[in-house]
Write a protein that holds these residues in place. Structure first.
Motif, PDB file in Angstrom:
ATOM      1  N   GLY A 254      37.817  60.308  54.649  1.00  0.00           N
ATOM      2  CA  GLY A 254      37.089  59.663  53.559  1.00  0.00           C
ATOM      3  C   GLY A 254      38.028  59.042  52.537  1.00  0.00           C
ATOM      4  N   MET A 255      39.120  59.746  52.215  1.00  0.00           N
ATOM      5  CA  MET A 255      40.100  59.197  51.269  1.00  0.00           C
ATOM      6  C   MET A 255      40.762  57.948  51.839  1.00  0.00           C
ATOM      7  SD  MET A 255      40.051  61.186  48.575  1.00  0.00           S
ATOM      8  CE  MET A 255      41.625  61.055  47.724  1.00  0.00           C
ATOM      9  N   ILE A 256      41.046  57.961  53.143  1.00  0.00           N
ATOM     10  CA  ILE A 256      41.629  56.780  53.772  1.00  0.00           C
ATOM     11  C   ILE A 256      40.655  55.612  53.713  1.00  0.00           C
ATOM     12  CG2 ILE A 256      42.421  55.829  55.966  1.00  0.00           C
ATOM     13  CD1 ILE A 256      43.531  58.585  56.641  1.00  0.00           C
ATOM     14  N   ASN A 257      39.376  55.871  53.961  1.00  0.00           N
ATOM     15  CA  ASN A 257      38.365  54.811  53.887  1.00  0.00           C
ATOM     16  C   ASN A 257      38.231  54.270  52.472  1.00  0.00           C
ATOM     17  OD1 ASN A 257      37.685  54.897  56.608  1.00  0.00           O
ATOM     18  ND2 ASN A 257      36.155  56.499  56.303  1.00  0.00           N
ATOM     19  N   ILE A 258      38.307  55.152  51.477  1.00  0.00           N
ATOM     20  CA  ILE A 258      38.230  54.700  50.085  1.00  0.00           C
ATOM     21  C   ILE A 258      39.394  53.776  49.758  1.00  0.00           C
ATOM     22  CG2 ILE A 258      38.429  55.486  47.696  1.00  0.00           C
ATOM     23  CD1 ILE A 258      36.820  57.965  48.501  1.00  0.00           C
ATOM     24  N   GLN A 259      40.591  54.157  50.194  1.00  0.00           N
ATOM     25  CA  GLN A 259      41.753  53.302  49.933  1.00  0.00           C
ATOM     26  C   GLN A 259      41.626  51.964  50.645  1.00  0.00           C
ATOM     27  OE1 GLN A 259      45.527  55.115  50.594  1.00  0.00           O
ATOM     28  NE2 GLN A 259      45.200  56.753  49.141  1.00  0.00           N
ATOM     29  N   GLN A 260      41.179  52.002  51.879  1.00  0.00           N
ATOM     30  CA  GLN A 260      41.004  50.741  52.607  1.00  0.00           C
ATOM     31  C   GLN A 260      39.948  49.870  51.949  1.00  0.00           C
ATOM     32  OE1 GLN A 260      40.152  52.068  56.593  1.00  0.00           O
ATOM     33  NE2 GLN A 260      42.312  52.238  57.154  1.00  0.00           N
ATOM     34  N   ASN A 261      38.865  50.484  51.496  1.00  0.00           N
ATOM     35  CA  ASN A 261      37.823  49.717  50.809  1.00  0.00           C
ATOM     36  C   ASN A 261      38.344  49.129  49.498  1.00  0.00           C
ATOM     37  OD1 ASN A 261      35.967  50.284  52.809  1.00  0.00           O
ATOM     38  ND2 ASN A 261      35.143  52.078  51.758  1.00  0.00           N
ATOM     39  N   ALA A 262      39.196  49.888  48.803  1.00  0.00           N
ATOM     40  CA  ALA A 262      39.762  49.372  47.547  1.00  0.00           C
ATOM     41  C   ALA A 262      40.639  48.152  47.816  1.00  0.00           C
ATOM     42  CB  ALA A 262      40.570  50.466  46.854  1.00  0.00           C
ATOM     43  N   ILE A 263      41.413  48.202  48.900  1.00  0.00           N
ATOM     44  CA  ILE A 263      42.264  47.053  49.243  1.00  0.00           C
ATOM     45  C   ILE A 263      41.409  45.852  49.616  1.00  0.00           C
ATOM     46  CG2 ILE A 263      43.971  46.209  50.887  1.00  0.00           C
ATOM     47  CD1 ILE A 263      45.053  49.063  51.044  1.00  0.00           C
ATOM     48  N   ILE A 264      40.371  46.096  50.420  1.00  0.00           N
ATOM     49  CA  ILE A 264      39.475  45.003  50.818  1.00  0.00           C
ATOM     50  C   ILE A 264      38.773  44.423  49.599  1.00  0.00           C
ATOM     51  CG2 ILE A 264      37.385  44.470  52.129  1.00  0.00           C
ATOM     52  CD1 ILE A 264      38.301  46.516  54.192  1.00  0.00           C
ATOM     53  N   LYS A 265      38.391  45.292  48.635  1.00  0.00           N
ATOM     54  CA  LYS A 265      37.730  44.811  47.422  1.00  0.00           C
ATOM     55  C   LYS A 265      38.650  43.899  46.613  1.00  0.00           C
ATOM     56  CE  LYS A 265      37.236  47.549  43.927  1.00  0.00           C
ATOM     57  NZ  LYS A 265      36.797  48.660  43.048  1.00  0.00           N
ATOM     58  N   ILE A 266      39.916  44.297  46.514  1.00  0.00           N
ATOM     59  CA  ILE A 266      40.867  43.471  45.769  1.00  0.00           C
ATOM     60  C   ILE A 266      41.049  42.110  46.431  1.00  0.00           C
ATOM     61  CG2 ILE A 266      43.287  43.286  45.089  1.00  0.00           C
ATOM     62  CD1 ILE A 266      43.290  46.324  44.731  1.00  0.00           C
ATOM     63  N   VAL A 267      41.162  42.126  47.755  1.00  0.00           N
ATOM     64  CA  VAL A 267      41.312  40.862  48.474  1.00  0.00           C
ATOM     65  C   VAL A 267      40.065  40.001  48.320  1.00  0.00           C
ATOM     66  CG1 VAL A 267      41.607  39.839  50.757  1.00  0.00           C
ATOM     67  CG2 VAL A 267      42.936  41.859  50.123  1.00  0.00           C
ATOM     68  N   VAL A 273      37.791  34.755  43.034  1.00  0.00           N
ATOM     69  CA  VAL A 273      38.383  34.210  41.802  1.00  0.00           C
ATOM     70  C   VAL A 273      39.050  32.868  42.054  1.00  0.00           C
ATOM     71  CG1 VAL A 273      40.224  34.574  40.115  1.00  0.00           C
ATOM     72  CG2 VAL A 273      38.626  36.429  40.643  1.00  0.00           C
ATOM     73  N   PHE A 274      39.735  32.734  43.168  1.00  0.00           N
ATOM     74  CA  PHE A 274      40.474  31.499  43.438  1.00  0.00           C
ATOM     75  C   PHE A 274      39.653  30.457  44.185  1.00  0.00           C
ATOM     76  CE2 PHE A 274      43.990  34.478  42.768  1.00  0.00           C
ATOM     77  CZ  PHE A 274      44.744  33.747  41.845  1.00  0.00           C
ATOM     78  N   LEU A 275      38.431  30.783  44.548  1.00  0.00           N
ATOM     79  CA  LEU A 275      37.591  29.798  45.229  1.00  0.00           C
ATOM     80  C   LEU A 275      37.172  28.632  44.319  1.00  0.00           C
ATOM     81  CD1 LEU A 275      36.080  28.912  47.763  1.00  0.00           C
ATOM     82  CD2 LEU A 275      34.165  30.371  47.057  1.00  0.00           C
ATOM     83  N   PRO A 276      36.668  28.891  43.098  1.00  0.00           N
ATOM     84  CA  PRO A 276      36.296  27.747  42.235  1.00  0.00           C
ATOM     85  C   PRO A 276      37.469  26.824  41.892  1.00  0.00           C
ATOM     86  CG  PRO A 276      35.241  29.760  41.481  1.00  0.00           C
ATOM     87  CD  PRO A 276      36.225  30.169  42.511  1.00  0.00           C
ATOM     88  N   PRO A 277      38.656  27.384  41.513  1.00  0.00           N
ATOM     89  CA  PRO A 277      39.777  26.450  41.267  1.00  0.00           C
ATOM     90  C   PRO A 277      40.123  25.623  42.506  1.00  0.00           C
ATOM     91  CG  PRO A 277      40.280  28.610  40.380  1.00  0.00           C
ATOM     92  CD  PRO A 277      39.033  28.760  41.170  1.00  0.00           C
ATOM     93  N   THR A 278      40.029  26.244  43.666  1.00  0.00           N
ATOM     94  CA  THR A 278      40.306  25.503  44.897  1.00  0.00           C
ATOM     95  C   THR A 278      39.289  24.378  45.083  1.00  0.00           C
ATOM     96  OG1 THR A 278      41.209  27.509  45.891  1.00  0.00           O
ATOM     97  CG2 THR A 278      40.618  25.730  47.381  1.00  0.00           C
ATOM     98  N   LEU A 279      38.030  24.647  44.746  1.00  0.00           N
ATOM     99  CA  LEU A 279      36.996  23.618  44.849  1.00  0.00           C
ATOM    100  C   LEU A 279      37.271  22.453  43.906  1.00  0.00           C
ATOM    101  CD1 LEU A 279      34.265  22.680  45.955  1.00  0.00           C
ATOM    102  CD2 LEU A 279      33.159  24.015  44.128  1.00  0.00           C
ATOM    103  N   VAL A 280      37.653  22.777  42.664  1.00  0.00           N
ATOM    104  CA  VAL A 280      37.966  21.710  41.697  1.00  0.00           C
ATOM    105  C   VAL A 280      39.153  20.887  42.172  1.00  0.00           C
ATOM    106  CG1 VAL A 280      38.720  21.238  39.334  1.00  0.00           C
ATOM    107  CG2 VAL A 280      36.996  23.010  39.764  1.00  0.00           C
ATOM    108  N   ALA A 281      40.196  21.605  42.648  1.00  0.00           N
ATOM    109  CA  ALA A 281      41.380  20.882  43.131  1.00  0.00           C
ATOM    110  C   ALA A 281      41.049  20.035  44.346  1.00  0.00           C
ATOM    111  CB  ALA A 281      42.480  21.890  43.474  1.00  0.00           C
ATOM    112  N   SER A 282      40.146  20.513  45.202  1.00  0.00           N
ATOM    113  CA  SER A 282      39.770  19.741  46.388  1.00  0.00           C
ATOM    114  C   SER A 282      39.023  18.466  45.989  1.00  0.00           C
ATOM    115  CB  SER A 282      38.891  20.599  47.306  1.00  0.00           C
ATOM    116  OG  SER A 282      39.605  21.758  47.716  1.00  0.00           O
ATOM    117  N   ILE A 283      38.151  18.609  45.000  1.00  0.00           N
ATOM    118  CA  ILE A 283      37.378  17.430  44.575  1.00  0.00           C
ATOM    119  C   ILE A 283      38.296  16.349  44.029  1.00  0.00           C
ATOM    120  CG2 ILE A 283      35.694  16.602  42.887  1.00  0.00           C
ATOM    121  CD1 ILE A 283      34.261  19.286  43.197  1.00  0.00           C
ATOM    122  N   TYR A 284      39.207  16.744  43.132  1.00  0.00           N
ATOM    123  CA  TYR A 284      40.092  15.744  42.521  1.00  0.00           C
ATOM    124  C   TYR A 284      41.290  15.407  43.398  1.00  0.00           C
ATOM    125  CZ  TYR A 284      37.367  16.024  38.285  1.00  0.00           C
ATOM    126  OH  TYR A 284      36.341  15.960  37.376  1.00  0.00           O
TER     127      TYR A 284
END
Length: 324
Positions: A254-267, A273-284
């Motif tokens: 369970g602790m291993i799964n929690i750590q893996q989930n925390a890493i996946i959550k961060i990713v 977070v970086f999707l909207p800036p990428t969209l703006v940069a793609s448009i312009y």
């Protein structure tokens, strides 16, 4: 190898010449005997000694039986149990009249410590029955020590799981891999001790019936009952440790799964977070001739501002929701 012991003032003493003292010998210990040694002892006691293959059979009728007025009992005992991988092999006890014959192919600790104690102190070992009961008491004490050590190590594992101070994820992963290995080793050790206790429990029940036939053996019957109760108590304790080890295994996973989930959550959060800036940069970044902001003086600062704002807003929202 054959070791022979005689009773000397309620103590055991090793004799080098078995044949010369065959009338006085009360305990014959056979360690990995040859066929010639087995034959010699069989002629002496008048009972067939089980072969190694017969000793390893799991049927109760093959391990506990009477033959020609003698009683043959076999139990599985651990040797080299200071580590997590004890050597588990059967040991046969033969009560032939006033003699005890033990047959074994490994060296449990009790077979080394009990003769030394019986040689130095008065243990009341005057017959095969008293020697067998005293030897079984030493074996049960040894199993209790092994279980106590395993219990302490299980507590240490629990503390390593729930009180870990390691902050670095890669180091925590390595620690949990080590913990999983330790849990597996303890489960294997405790399960082997449980198997040994089960065979001893059956042996104690059979021996109680044997001793009950001796009208003068009230003290021996009481000692056998005590052995049986101790074996049951140790078996219950081993079952509790098995349950605790299973819990620790589930907790570690369970602790291993929690750590893996925390890493996946961060990713995942980083991707959002970086999707909207990428969209703006793609448009312009599109190469069309007609773009209203293409030659605007404030176009570049506006694009940068939009990208920063579109990254900050999701991050602020996640923090407010408690997702980070």
């Amino acid at each position: 190898m054959i070791k022979a012991f005689v009773a000397d003032n309620d103590r055991l003493r090793v004799v080098s010449d078995l044949l010369a003292n065959k009338e006085r010998v009360v305990w014959i210990d056979l360690l990995a005997p040859t066929k010639e040694e087995e034959g010699a002892i069989e002629r002496l006691i008048g009972v067939d000694i089980p072969t190694r293959e017969e000793m390893e059979e799991i049927e109760i009728s093959s391990r506990l039986y009477a033959e020609n007025g003698s009683y043959v009992m076999t139990a599985t005992l651990p040797a080299h149990s200071d580590g997590d991988r004890p050597e588990m092999l059967p040991v046969t006890f033969v009560l032939a009249g006033t003699r005890l014959v033990t047959v074994r192919y490994h060296e449990p600790r009790a077979f080394a410590t009990f003769p030394l104690r019986a040689e130095k102190t008065d243990t009341g070992c005057t017959s095969g029955e008293t020697i067998l009961i005293s030897l079984l008491e030493a074996i049960v004490d040894r199993l209790a020590d092994v279980l106590e050590r395993a219990s302490r190590e299980v507590v240490d594992i629990s503390q390593d799981i729930f009180q870990s101070t390691e902050k670095k994820a890669s180091k925590r992963d390595r620690d949990f891999q080590i913990v999983l290995h330790r849990i597996g080793s303890k489960e294997d050790l405790v399960s082997k001790i449980q198997d040994s206790l089960l065979t001893l429990q059956r042996l104690a029940g059979f021996l109680a019936n044997v001793v009950s036939q001796d009208k003068q053996g009230k003290d021996l019957r009481a000692r056998v009952k005590t052995i049986a109760r101790d074996v049951v108590s140790l078996s219950d304790h081993a079952s509790f440790q098995t349950q605790k080890i299973t819990f620790l295994l589930d907790a570690t996973l369970g602790m291993i799964n929690i750590q893996q989930n925390a890493i996946i959550k961060i990713v995942s959060v980083a991707a959002v977070v970086f999707l909207p800036p990428t969209l703006v940069a793609s448009i312009y970044g599109m190469n069309f001739d007609i773009m209203p902001e293409l030659r605007w003086f404030f176009g570049y600062p506006l694009a940068l501002g939009l990208m920063i704002l579109s990254a900050v807003l999701p991050f602020w929202f996640f923090r407010r929701k408690g997702w980070l």
